[in-house]
Design an enzyme around this catalytic site. Structure first.
Site, PDB file in Angstrom:
ATOM      1  N   ASP A 203       0.827  -1.213   0.000  1.00 35.45           N
ATOM      2  CA  ASP A 203       0.000   0.000   0.000  1.00 35.45           C
ATOM      3  C   ASP A 203       0.862   1.265   0.000  1.00 35.45           C
ATOM      4  O   ASP A 203       0.654   2.175   0.809  1.00 35.45           O
ATOM      5  CB  ASP A 203      -0.928   0.022   1.214  1.00 35.45           C
ATOM      6  CG  ASP A 203      -1.603  -1.317   1.467  1.00 35.45           C
ATOM      7  OD1 ASP A 203      -1.982  -1.972   0.491  1.00 35.45           O
ATOM      8  OD2 ASP A 203      -1.740  -1.706   2.645  1.00 35.45           O
ATOM      9  N   GLU A 398     -11.211  -1.097  -3.079  1.00 33.02           N
ATOM     10  CA  GLU A 398     -10.490  -0.461  -1.984  1.00 33.02           C
ATOM     11  C   GLU A 398      -9.328   0.355  -2.538  1.00 33.02           C
ATOM     12  O   GLU A 398      -9.060   0.353  -3.731  1.00 33.02           O
ATOM     13  CB  GLU A 398      -9.972  -1.519  -0.995  1.00 33.02           C
ATOM     14  CG  GLU A 398      -8.960  -2.479  -1.609  1.00 33.02           C
ATOM     15  CD  GLU A 398      -8.507  -3.574  -0.656  1.00 33.02           C
ATOM     16  OE1 GLU A 398      -9.153  -3.788   0.374  1.00 33.02           O
ATOM     17  OE2 GLU A 398      -7.486  -4.240  -0.957  1.00 33.02           O
ATOM     18  N   HIS A 462      -3.158  -1.172  -4.947  1.00 34.09           N
ATOM     19  CA  HIS A 462      -3.151  -0.163  -3.891  1.00 34.09           C
ATOM     20  C   HIS A 462      -2.116   0.921  -4.194  1.00 34.09           C
ATOM     21  O   HIS A 462      -1.106   1.085  -3.527  1.00 34.09           O
ATOM     22  CB  HIS A 462      -2.902  -0.743  -2.513  1.00 34.09           C
ATOM     23  CG  HIS A 462      -3.394   0.187  -1.451  1.00 34.09           C
ATOM     24  ND1 HIS A 462      -4.411  -0.148  -0.590  1.00 34.09           N
ATOM     25  CD2 HIS A 462      -3.065   1.472  -1.157  1.00 34.09           C
ATOM     26  CE1 HIS A 462      -4.647   0.875   0.217  1.00 34.09           C
ATOM     27  NE2 HIS A 462      -3.850   1.876  -0.135  1.00 34.09           N
TER      28      HIS A 462
END
Length: 539
Positions: A203, A398, A462
């Site tokens: 991430d 996400e 991400h």
């Protein structure tokens, strides 16, 4: 005419998701580009509901696809399609009606028109390469002072013409030359950063500050205790350097500090400090991240925030706790909530985050009253998982991140379980639209960034965005260098420390949309040079 091959295949995991029809194309029979993020495009609804070893037969009307039923050796599946997008009803037939199977192949030649149609439906997972560099010709009076061009046009394989900085060999420190008949050589450079740039950081987020410093934060994993949850996601480490390359492991050019830490929870569970991002809002620094709110529940994950009013590498970071709401809306942060990011737009600041209600992980948005509070009187769901490349393992959208260009706002996000089918999707809104109106956003039908067997990079996602020292657009993301899937015995992708931070330059399409190509291969920092010729002719 360019030869185009289409391959039909399955992933053979012994379940209906993987034992479905998959498609990949190639221009040389060696490098294959998987369509639809390597997810299935046709699923069996009869027999065992699984197909394996598909074959294809081409005739003047279209294509017949034959495949075996892995649970019954006497059963075959047969289906006709004209374009590999729309299919007739699948039939379950016996061996006597599958006589073409043994003579058929898993590869068939197709035309460029059909490939274009497939790419419009399932994506175009190809690298963006340099096709042509402009040669420059200047006419001037003899002895005149002539400015050296600072940029030249470079035609890329996606049809975009980019303006690139040029270095004129022997004239590196000069802006002008005296006109006389001569030929000058130069070059433009395309940089491939060290990959991975930073190991065991998922991430990843990189931002460039107003003074030119780069800051890096990411989810921290521990390779020495790979797959052991209690050792993962316990710290926020902030790294800074003057260049992107200086952030790299082993560069010797960065400094790093720990700004937040948390011990394992009772039962040796991870506190799940995930996806930190650093943003400057109104002159102060904020790090947004997730962690648990209940010491006895490692999945009580909610958005939190740190604040620093000063130098982020030297001064105190204050823990402000969970992000607050103006009213109890019964929605925001009431369930598993993570991966929040900031969008600054038209003088306002907005928070976007992922939240599960109760199964789907959707992405929501709200305006911020201040850097630690959202206006929860209006919370909007902007994207939800619906395509099968968003549903593998878990129904997930996400990790939102934003680009603003060409009158549009592009929000990328990541989809599916965190294995090798993890990929990036994208939604788009007009910059003048109401971004808290879900109808303002248009969703891409296919992944815009996905795994690549060609480069050996898997599960990219991400992401965040930054610019390099020359102002070029840079994609920041994590990827694995080993192929793993959720069904692998004993594999826990969430706690696998093999997600490593990578960066790569990306480009734009002629229609004004971003083109992320495919993840770059592992290797050292390299700049590829392309020759430019300047011809000066006196008149």
């Amino acid at each position: 005419m360019e030869k185009i091959l289409l391959k039909v295949y399955t992933l053979d995991w012994n379940n209906p998701e993987s034992d479905s029809l998959h498609l990949a194309y190639s221009y040389d029979g060696k490098d294959w580009f998987e369509l639809n993020g390597n997810n299935g495009v046709l699923f069996v609804s009869t027999g065992s509901k699984r197909m394996v070893l598909p074959r294809v037969v081409k005739d003047t009307a279209g294509f017949s696809v034959l495949a075996k039923d892995p649970e019954n050796e006497d059963n075959y599946y047969s289906v006709f399609t004209s374009d590999f997008i729309d299919y007739d009803d699948i039939e379950c037939v016996d061996k006597s009606r599958a006589t073409d199977y043994d003579a058929a192949s898993d590869v068939v030649e197709i035309g460029s028109d059909l490939l274009k149609k497939l790419q419009e439906k399932f994506g175009k997972p190809e690298p963006v390469n340099v096709l042509k560099v402009e040669d420059v010709k200047i006419k001037a009076k003899k002895g005149a002072s002539v400015p050296l061009p600072e940029e030249v046009s470079v035609t890329l394989s996606n049809g975009y013409v980019s303006k690139e900085k040029v270095v004129w060999e022997g004239y590196e420190n000069e802006s002008y030359i005296t006109a006389e008949n001569k030929v000058i050589k130069g070059h433009v450079g395309f940089r491939h950063y060290k990959n991975p740039l930073i190991y065991h950081r998922a991430d990843p987020f990189i931002t460039k500050s107003d003074n030119g410093d780069y800051y890096f934060v990411a989810s921290h994993t521990d390779m020495e205790h790979n797959l052991v949850g209690e050792y993962q996601y316990r710290y926020i480490l902030l790294r800074t350097a003057r260049t992107i390359a200086g952030l790299a492991d082993g560069s010797g050019e960065y400094t790093e500090r720990t700004v937040y830490t948390r011990d394992p929870l009772p039962g040796n569970c991870s506190p799940h400090i995930w996806a930190p991002e650093i943003h400057n809002i109104n002159g102060k620094w904020y790090i947004y991240f997730t962690t648990v709110t209940d010491e006895n529940n490692c999945w009580s994950i909610r958005p939190h925030v740190l604040e620093c009013d000063g130098d982020p590498m030297k001064d105190e970071w204050k823990f402000l706790g969970p992000i607050k709401k103006t009213v109890d809306d019964g929605l925001a942060f009431t369930d598993f909530s993570l991966d929040h990011t900031i969008l600054k737009h038209n003088g306002e600041v907005y928070l976007f985050w992922a939240e599960k209600h109760p199964v789907l992980s959707d992405i929501y948005a709200a305006r911020m009253e201040n850097p630690w509070t959202i206006d929860s009187s209006r919370v909007t769901k902007v994207v939800a998982p619906e395509y099968n490349w968003e549903l593998h393992g878990f129904p997930v959208c996400e990790g939102p991140s934003f680009l603003k260009r060409n009158g549009k706002i592009f929000m990328t996000y990541s989809a599916s379980g965190t294995d090798s089918l993890y990929c990036m999707g994208m939604i788009t809104a007009d910059e003048n639209s109401d971004i808290l109106d879900a109808k303002s956003w248009t969703k891409s039908k296919f992944p815009v960034f996905q795994s690549s067997d060609i480069t050996g990079q898997y599960g990219p996602g991400h992401n965040s965005f930054t610019v390099d020292e020359d102002g070029n657009d840079v994609l920041v993301y994590h990827a694995r260098q080993e192929k793993h899937y959720l069904n692998d015995p004993g594999y826990q992708p969430l706690y696998d420390a093999g997600r490593n931070a990578s960066v790569m330059r990306f480009f734009w399409n002629p229609d004004g949309t971003p083109n992320f190509g495919i993840p770059t291969e592992s290797g050292e920092d390299t700049t590829y040079l392309y020759e430019v010729t300047l011809t000066v002719e006196t008149v």
